[in-house]
Design a protein around this motif. Structure first.
Motif, mmCIF file in Angstrom:
data_model
loop_
_atom_site.group_PDB
_atom_site.id
_atom_site.type_symbol
_atom_site.label_atom_id
_atom_site.label_comp_id
_atom_site.label_asym_id
_atom_site.label_seq_id
_atom_site.Cartn_x
_atom_site.Cartn_y
_atom_site.Cartn_z
ATOM 1 N N GLY A 9 0.819 -1.209 0.000
ATOM 2 C CA GLY A 9 0.000 0.000 0.000
ATOM 3 C C GLY A 9 0.845 1.248 0.000
ATOM 4 N N ALA A 10 0.544 2.140 -0.948
ATOM 5 C CA ALA A 10 1.323 3.378 -1.059
ATOM 6 C C ALA A 10 1.141 4.274 0.151
ATOM 7 C CB ALA A 10 0.922 4.134 -2.329
ATOM 8 N N ALA A 11 0.024 4.123 0.850
ATOM 9 C CA ALA A 11 -0.256 4.991 1.998
ATOM 10 C C ALA A 11 0.708 4.758 3.146
ATOM 11 C CB ALA A 11 -1.690 4.762 2.480
ATOM 12 N N THR A 12 1.469 3.682 3.102
ATOM 13 C CA THR A 12 2.389 3.394 4.200
ATOM 14 C C THR A 12 3.736 4.081 4.031
ATOM 15 O OG1 THR A 12 3.231 1.412 3.071
ATOM 16 C CG2 THR A 12 1.342 1.133 4.550
ATOM 17 N N ALA A 13 3.975 4.710 2.883
ATOM 18 C CA ALA A 13 5.312 5.215 2.584
ATOM 19 C C ALA A 13 5.846 6.158 3.662
ATOM 20 C CB ALA A 13 5.308 5.924 1.222
ATOM 21 N N GLY A 14 5.052 7.182 4.030
ATOM 22 C CA GLY A 14 5.539 8.144 5.010
ATOM 23 C C GLY A 14 5.762 7.522 6.368
ATOM 24 N N VAL A 15 4.837 6.693 6.813
ATOM 25 C CA VAL A 15 4.974 6.060 8.122
ATOM 26 C C VAL A 15 6.167 5.122 8.151
ATOM 27 C CG1 VAL A 15 3.843 4.544 9.796
ATOM 28 C CG2 VAL A 15 2.505 6.255 8.557
ATOM 29 N N LEU A 16 6.374 4.394 7.072
ATOM 30 C CA LEU A 16 7.479 3.437 7.031
ATOM 31 C C LEU A 16 8.830 4.145 6.998
ATOM 32 C CD1 LEU A 16 5.978 0.793 4.604
ATOM 33 C CD2 LEU A 16 6.056 0.765 7.092
ATOM 34 N N ASP A 17 8.866 5.289 6.331
ATOM 35 C CA ASP A 17 10.109 6.068 6.364
ATOM 36 C C ASP A 17 10.431 6.469 7.796
ATOM 37 O OD1 ASP A 17 10.391 5.854 3.656
ATOM 38 O OD2 ASP A 17 9.471 7.816 3.214
ATOM 39 N N GLY A 18 9.366 6.816 8.556
ATOM 40 C CA GLY A 18 9.570 7.154 9.957
ATOM 41 C C GLY A 18 10.031 5.951 10.765
ATOM 42 N N LEU A 19 9.521 4.757 10.437
ATOM 43 C CA LEU A 19 9.960 3.538 11.120
ATOM 44 C C LEU A 19 11.451 3.300 10.920
ATOM 45 C CD1 LEU A 19 7.278 0.717 10.602
ATOM 46 C CD2 LEU A 19 8.078 1.689 12.754
ATOM 47 N N GLU A 20 11.908 3.484 9.690
ATOM 48 C CA GLU A 20 13.318 3.250 9.385
ATOM 49 C C GLU A 20 14.212 4.260 10.092
ATOM 50 O OE1 GLU A 20 13.446 3.270 5.171
ATOM 51 O OE2 GLU A 20 12.683 1.214 4.970
ATOM 52 N N ARG A 21 13.699 5.493 10.260
ATOM 53 C CA ARG A 21 14.507 6.502 10.959
ATOM 54 C C ARG A 21 14.622 6.195 12.445
ATOM 55 N NH1 ARG A 21 11.794 10.069 7.336
ATOM 56 N NH2 ARG A 21 10.191 10.493 8.910
ATOM 57 N N LEU A 22 13.679 5.447 12.987
ATOM 58 C CA LEU A 22 13.745 5.068 14.407
ATOM 59 C C LEU A 22 14.927 4.149 14.694
ATOM 60 C CD1 LEU A 22 9.986 4.337 15.282
ATOM 61 C CD2 LEU A 22 11.359 6.319 15.980
ATOM 62 N N GLN A 23 15.313 3.368 13.675
ATOM 63 C CA GLN A 23 16.416 2.413 13.823
ATOM 64 C C GLN A 23 16.191 1.492 15.031
ATOM 65 O OE1 GLN A 23 20.061 4.687 13.907
ATOM 66 N NE2 GLN A 23 19.955 5.134 11.723
ATOM 67 N N GLY A 24 14.952 1.093 15.198
ATOM 68 C CA GLY A 24 14.603 0.172 16.283
ATOM 69 C C GLY A 24 14.580 -1.261 15.803
ATOM 70 N N PRO A 25 13.945 -2.133 16.576
ATOM 71 C CA PRO A 25 13.898 -3.552 16.216
ATOM 72 C C PRO A 25 13.014 -3.845 15.011
ATOM 73 C CG PRO A 25 12.551 -3.146 18.168
ATOM 74 C CD PRO A 25 13.281 -1.878 17.875
ATOM 75 N N VAL A 26 12.082 -2.930 14.689
ATOM 76 C CA VAL A 26 11.182 -3.153 13.557
ATOM 77 C C VAL A 26 11.846 -2.641 12.283
ATOM 78 C CG1 VAL A 26 8.924 -2.648 12.571
ATOM 79 C CG2 VAL A 26 9.163 -2.950 15.044
ATOM 80 N N THR A 27 12.053 -3.537 11.327
ATOM 81 C CA THR A 27 12.765 -3.191 10.099
ATOM 82 C C THR A 27 11.934 -3.589 8.883
ATOM 83 O OG1 THR A 27 14.857 -3.647 11.217
ATOM 84 C CG2 THR A 27 14.901 -3.487 8.810
ATOM 85 N N VAL A 28 11.737 -2.677 7.959
ATOM 86 C CA VAL A 28 11.014 -2.970 6.723
ATOM 87 C C VAL A 28 11.974 -3.615 5.737
ATOM 88 C CG1 VAL A 28 9.678 -2.015 4.814
ATOM 89 C CG2 VAL A 28 9.469 -1.023 7.103
ATOM 90 N N VAL A 29 11.705 -4.862 5.376
ATOM 91 C CA VAL A 29 12.595 -5.596 4.476
ATOM 92 C C VAL A 29 11.997 -5.799 3.096
ATOM 93 C CG1 VAL A 29 13.716 -6.797 6.387
ATOM 94 C CG2 VAL A 29 11.741 -7.842 5.263
ATOM 95 N N ARG A 30 10.667 -5.572 2.956
ATOM 96 C CA ARG A 30 10.051 -5.775 1.639
ATOM 97 C C ARG A 30 8.825 -4.897 1.501
ATOM 98 N NH1 ARG A 30 10.428 -10.208 -1.866
ATOM 99 N NH2 ARG A 30 9.353 -9.674 -3.805
ATOM 100 N N ARG A 31 8.750 -4.151 0.383
ATOM 101 C CA ARG A 31 7.573 -3.345 0.078
ATOM 102 C C ARG A 31 6.883 -3.980 -1.121
ATOM 103 N NH1 ARG A 31 8.658 2.993 1.496
ATOM 104 N NH2 ARG A 31 10.160 2.681 3.186
ATOM 105 N N CYS A 32 5.684 -4.525 -0.891
ATOM 106 C CA CYS A 32 4.956 -5.265 -1.918
ATOM 107 C C CYS A 32 3.973 -4.344 -2.637
ATOM 108 C CB CYS A 32 4.212 -6.444 -1.301
ATOM 109 S SG CYS A 32 5.268 -7.567 -0.349
ATOM 110 N N THR A 33 3.597 -4.744 -3.837
ATOM 111 C CA THR A 33 2.673 -3.940 -4.637
ATOM 112 C C THR A 33 1.223 -4.404 -4.488
ATOM 113 O OG1 THR A 33 3.063 -5.351 -6.570
ATOM 114 C CG2 THR A 33 4.464 -3.385 -6.318
ATOM 115 N N GLU A 34 1.010 -5.650 -4.051
ATOM 116 C CA GLU A 34 -0.352 -6.160 -3.898
ATOM 117 C C GLU A 34 -0.377 -7.240 -2.818
ATOM 118 O OE1 GLU A 34 -0.024 -9.319 -7.618
ATOM 119 O OE2 GLU A 34 -1.340 -7.579 -7.764
#
Length: 438
Positions: A9-34
């Motif tokens: 989902g494209a709507a997650t882009a901004g939130v996920l960028d914020g997740l990556e900046r946290l550099q915490g235990p939660v890491t985005v490893v794959r962004r799917c299209t469907e």
């Protein structure tokens, strides 16, 4: 604890960028299209959580259960309040699309912990996660799968009704006859009763009650429950009505063809039972006979399973009746089936019912003969009821498309079933026609 996450989902882009900046235990490893790609990634074992936004409206209880079986927790992001309530109903954790990245990381961690706890509970009981409905199909609280549906009344969910499963081995021991007449006796006694046909091999409740139903009421209810849309009003609308002595018996008819068993997904059926507990005082479920789990030997270990509906009902039921035919074939078959039942659903304590009791099959004083044989060769559980072989009354009931209490109210078979249901009716003396006679 490192938590690799896949998203869609494209709507997650901004939130996920914020997740990556946290550099915490939660890491985005794959962004799917469907969603299809997300499911494939989840089954690969490289992620432990999935975040869905934009496509959250397509999420179902069956999809959540599929991801949960693969060890992947699911979180949805949406600003639609109606959709969020629906997601709550099927127990999918959710948050607004603009949620703070830190709060989202905490929600993902919570979802993973809940999923792990469900798996630990399954392991502690020694059950198979795919075969144990309580763990894998969400009958408990906090696990994957559907939870209590909104009643539409604003009242809190109160599970007051009971669920009774009628099960037995192959060979037509009389499961449907017992289920239909137990439901009829309870309805005639003034209780709110729902009769469900969950037999995935030979559904016959509709035929037994003379219902010309081609829509399969249980399949409709499961579809709504899978989407989180099943509530008390919807269930009452789908159920067929049968009038018995001025009282209403609600019936969810079974699948019209045996190849439609895939429509009875355990995750959705669990939701149906939750709503049934609220809408009915007594829910009677006619189950299929098979308890096999051979699907676990196939390559796709989380593929739909034909017998999962039966296993789920037996696990969720408050009372289980195990029905066997009272003859030299039916009794040994029931003994073996009870052993299979104990292995498939640990902890179940069935009430034994011997049906078609007659002197012609076991000799004089059939109850005494059967009780003695059961004490010697049975599994150590007492017989709860002996149902006489009253073929004339049973045939008349089937021909009329109704219950025994209307076609043969004074029959010995009706009296025995009513007694089992806790309803007092005048009984014939045992020497009368129909008791112990062919």
């Amino acid at each position: 604890m490192n938590i690799p996450v896949a998203t869609v989902g494209a709507a997650t882009a901004g939130v996920l960028d914020g997740l990556e900046r946290l550099q915490g235990p939660v890491t985005v490893v794959r962004r799917c299209t469907e969603l299809a790609e997300l499911v494939a990634v989840s089954q690969s074992g490289i992620v432990r959580a999935a975040v869905v936004a934009g496509d959250a409206g397509e999420l179902t209880a069956a999809l959540a259960q599929r991801l949960g079986a693969a060890g992947v927790a699911l979180v949805a992001l949406t600003d639609d309040p109606v959709l969020r309530r629906r997601l709550d109903t099927i127990r999918i954790l959710n948050a607004p699309a603009g949620v703070d990245p830190g709060a989202l990381a905490g929600l993902i961690s919570t979802a993973v912990q809940v999923l792990e706890q469900a798996g630990d509970a399954s392991a502690s009981t020694g059950s198979n996660a795919l075969a144990d409905p309580a763990a894998a199909f969400g009958t408990g609280t906090g696990g994957p799968g559907p939870g209590p549906a909104a009643s539409g009344t604003g009242e809190p969910d109160v599970r007051t009704g009971t669920v009774t499963a009628v099960w037995g081995p192959a060979g037509a021991p009389g499961r449907t006859t017992l289920a239909v007449n137990l439901a009829a006796e309870a309805a005639a006694a003034g209780k709110r009763v729902l009769l469900i046909d969950a037999d995935t091999y030979g559904a016959s409740v509709a035929v037994s009650l003379g219902l010309l139903d081609e829509s399969a009421g249980l399949a409709q209810a499961c579809r709504l429950a899978d989407q989180g849309l099943l509530d008390d009003v919807a269930l009452q609308r789908i159920a067929s009505d049968v009038s018995l002595r001025g009282h209403r018996l609600a019936v969810l008819t079974g699948i019209t063809r045996s190849d439609r068993w895939v429509e009875l997904r355990p995750a959705a059926l669990s939701g149906v039972l939750e709503v049934a507990r609220r809408t009915a005082d007594v829910t009677i479920v006619d189950c299929g006979f098979s308890l096999e789990t051979d699907e676990e030997l196939s390559f796709d270990t989380i593929a739909p399973r034909r017998n999962a509906a039966t296993l789920l009902v037996l696990e969720a039921a408050d009372t289980v009746y195990a029905v066997g035919a009272a003859d030299s074939v039916g009794v040994p078959r029931l003994v073996r089936a009870l052993s299979d039942l104990a292995a498939a659903v640990p902890g179940v304590e069935p009430r034994i019912v011997l049906n078609k009791v007659r002197a012609a099959s076991v000799g004089r004083q059939p109850e005494s003969q059967l009780r003695g044989a059961w004490e010697r060769f049975g599994p150590g559980r007492e017989i709860s009821a002996f149902l006489p072989a009253d073929y004339d009354s049973a045939d008349a009931s089937l021909l009329s498309g109704t219950a025994l209490l209307e076609t043969a109210p004074a029959s010995a078979l009706r009296g025995a079933i009513a007694e089992l249901a806790g309803v007092q009716v005048p009984r014939r003396r045992r020497g009368a026609r129909g008791w112990g006679a062919k």
